[in-house]
Design an enzyme around this catalytic site. Structure first.
Site, PDB file in Angstrom:
ATOM      1  CG  HIS A  96      -2.305  -0.897   0.706  1.00 40.68           C
ATOM      2  ND1 HIS A  96      -2.316  -2.207   1.273  1.00 40.68           N
ATOM      3  CD2 HIS A  96      -3.301  -0.553  -0.100  1.00 40.68           C
ATOM      4  CE1 HIS A  96      -3.431  -2.592   0.483  1.00 40.68           C
ATOM      5  NE2 HIS A  96      -4.040  -1.621  -0.112  1.00 40.68           N
TER       6      HIS A  96
ATOM      7  CG  ASN B  19      -3.507  -5.092  -5.874  1.00 40.26           C
ATOM      8  OD1 ASN B  19      -2.869  -5.237  -6.731  1.00 40.26           O
ATOM      9  ND2 ASN B  19      -3.905  -4.015  -5.573  1.00 40.26           N
ATOM     10  CG  ASP B  20      -5.896  -8.391  -0.963  1.00 37.97           C
ATOM     11  OD1 ASP B  20      -4.800  -8.230  -0.353  1.00 37.97           O
ATOM     12  OD2 ASP B  20      -6.527  -7.416  -0.753  1.00 37.97           O
TER      13      ASP B  20
ATOM     14  CB  CYS C 174     -10.612  -2.002  -8.806  1.00 40.91           C
ATOM     15  SG  CYS C 174     -10.982  -3.005  -7.278  1.00 40.91           S
TER      16      CYS C 174
END
Ligand code: PEP
Ligand code: MG
Length: 590
Positions: A193, A457-458, A505
């Site tokens: 992040h 991302n996750d 996203c």
């Protein structure tokens, strides 16, 4: 040039300047025994050090209040209180009376306290461990005569490059942009992040430099090249000239790309792709609205929270959301409910966990804290009066979570109605698909959700069991792994059958090669960093869906991530034809 460190290209831009080396680590303390005569002097030295540490903390507190607000500043109150704790002082004094030098006496007491706090059964106590570490570093730095570092304490106009081992998102949001012009860290990756925030803030960054800080002393001048992922130490005049030339070229390329901001993203064979922007901070909204995006595909609301001691109340949130909605006129704005946890922590009031990414984060925390969650839902419904707001839930694993969230949404609606507030109800409610469980079960969400957004991302992190923020695992974080591609394909088919809107996203959507793969997997909506909107539009207009689908189908059958990527790259280059800009301008493609 002395040397070049190569790390992860985390946020583009070329900047040069002096280094601000931040070592926020507990220094090593040598064992030193003092004579009986020296005891009183050492006790006095200890008290002096506490006084100076407190003075410094008050300055830091005042600055935090000025830059970030009273909530952020309050985190330093706990530390000031600890420094006034007479039992702590007595314990250290008692060690000094046993002939330990002040720094060793203090070090021993702090080590013991930190251990007790870190292992405490009560989460509230475990949270204090971080405050104790801060105090440990601050007082020892005074006692040992070490340079006094504070991450955000850099004079305005210094235009320094912050070099440090690791940085938290909460520190990153507080950085004074007049003082710090770039970030370089030993830890971190493309999808951590800090990297995401640096890109939002337009701060050039190179992360994952592994041991760079241990090889620097803070007197260096550096050039940081965010797109190339390089940190060059003490460049010569001619090397600086070359960097300036590169920076100019990069600016020209950006200017050329900007023309694409206003074009329609249609593939060569006529398929319309929808391009949204990701917004991380309300202050970004106006610029993001000018990027050519058709709306916001993801607003990460947790950045309103991280680094603060208290949660923003309903009114403060309403203002933040309304600002974004206003900036985008009537365009859709998907706002995600708090995704706190993982590597996005409030400054205090959050339990320390052994595995934060598998822990009490995102929707789990929101459902367990209904008062806080409903305040956010009310703020969102009030902001919806300004435009087209859609609510998105993060880290969904099971349909039960969606249903519980719906119940709370209904309660929040009633509360607003009872108050006769100005609001809009029945907002579309969608979910992030970012866990393998949600990906596999996407077809079962049916009418419970209005839309899906894939958080790659996750999804990559959880599918491949690779920590997205671990610099030692960067080569293993492979979004083009066929397992990930197959999950995305499955979600895309489930959404098509149910007629639900679907977009991506995660960071994948911002990368040209991966955007090509996603289009091939059936995606028609991409939400990307604002500065990537024009680039991805240009990619969309240069390829055909047919070529992308063929490439994606091949990649789905590849036995490994490397082979999938190789094949995709080959097909992408040939699909781009002879667009010289894309062929020459994309990293690794020319
Ligand atoms: C994701 O996981 O891909 C995502 C978009 O959310 P975040 O990066 O904030 O976890
Ligand atoms: Mg996520």
């Amino acid at each position: 040039m002395d040397r070049v460190f190569v790390g992860v290209p985390a946020s583009p831009g070329i900047v040069a300047g002096p280094v601000h080396l931040l070592r926020w680590e507990v220094p090593d303390v040598r064992h030193r025994i003092i004579s009986d005569d020296a005891i009183l002097g050492e006790i006095e030295r200890l008290h002096d050090a506490f006084t100076r540490a407190k003075e410094r903390l008050r300055q830091v507190r005042a600055r935090a209040e000025q830059h970030a607000g009273p909530e952020e500043a309050a985190i330093f109150d706990a530390q000031l209180l600890m420094l006034d704790d007479s039992s702590l002082i007595e314990e250290v004094e008692s060690n000094i009376r046993q002939n330990y030098a002040a720094e060793k006496a203090f070090d021993l007491v702090m080590l013991e306290h930190r251990q007790v706090f870190a292992r405490h059964a009560q989460p509230r106590m475990r949270e204090r461990a971080a405050d104790l570490t801060d105090i440990h570093i601050r007082v020892l730095s005074v006692l040992l005569g070490l340079p006094d570092h504070d991450p955000v304490d850099v004079p305005k106009g210094a235009h320094a490059i912050l070099v440090t081992h690791d940085l938290t998102p909460s520190l990153t949001v507080q950085l004074d942009r007049d003082a710090i012009v770039g970030i370089a860290t030993d830890a971190g990756t493309q999808t951590s992040h800090v990297a995401i925030l640096a890109r939002s803030l337009g701060l050039p960054a190179v992360l994952g430099l592994r041991d760079a800080t241990s090889q620097m002393d803070g007197t260096e001048r550096v050039v940081l090249d965010g797109a190339a992922g390089k940190l060059s130490i003490n460049p010569t005049e001619s090397e600086l000239k070359e960097y300036r030339r590169r920076a100019r070229r990069e600016a020209e390329a950006q200017a050329e790309l900007r023309q694409f901001a206003t074009v329609e993203p249609v593939t060569k064979d006529g398929t319309r792709i929808t391009l949204f922007a990701n917004v991380d901070l309300p202050e970004e909204a106006e610029a993001a609205a000018q990027s050519g995006a058709e709306g916001v595909g993801l607003m990460r609301t947790e950045f309103l929270v991280i680094g603060r001691a208290t949660m923003p109340d309903e009114d403060e949130q309403y203002r933040a959301y309304a600002r974004v909605v206003d900036a985008f006129g009537g365009r859709p704005v998907i706002i995600r409910t708090f995704d706190v946890g993982g590597d996005k922590m409030p400054a205090s009031g959050y339990p320390a966990e052994a595995n934060p990414f598998l822990g009490w984060r995102a929707i789990r925390m929101c459902l367990d804290e209904p008062k806080m969650f409903k305040a956010q839902l009310r703020a969102l419904m009030r902001a919806a009066v300004h435009g087209d707001v859609r609510i998105m839930l993060p880290l969904i694993v099971t349909l039960d979570e969606v249903r519980q969230a719906r119940t709370l949404l209904a309660e929040a609606t009633e509360e607003l109605a009872a108050r006769k507030a100005n609001f809009r109800a029945n907002l579309p409610l969608g979910v992030m698909i970012e866990t393998p469980a949600a990906a596999v079960m996407a077809d079962s969400f049916g009418r419970d959700v209005s839309f899906f957004s894939i958080g790659t991302n996750d999804l990559v992190q959880y599918t491949l069991a690779v920590d997205r923020g671990n610099a030692n695992l960067t080569s293993r974080f492979t979004p083009l792994h066929p397992a990930v591609l197959r999950l995305i394909k499955r979600i895309s088919e489930a959404a098509a059958v149910a007629g639900q809107d679907l977009s991506v996203c995660g960071e994948m959507a911002s990368q040209p090669l991966m955007a090509f793969a996603l289009i091939g997997l059936g995606l028609r909506g991409l939400s990307v960093a604002p500065r990537a909107v024009a680039l991805v539009k240009r990619v969309v207009r240069s390829v055909t869906v047919e070529a992308a689908a063929q490439a994606a189908n091949e990649a789905l059958e590849a036995p490994t991530a490397a082979i999938a990527e190789q094949g995709l790259r080959k097909r992408f280059i040939s699909a781009l034809g002879d667009d010289p800009f894309l062929r020459g301008g994309l990293p690794g493609l020319a």
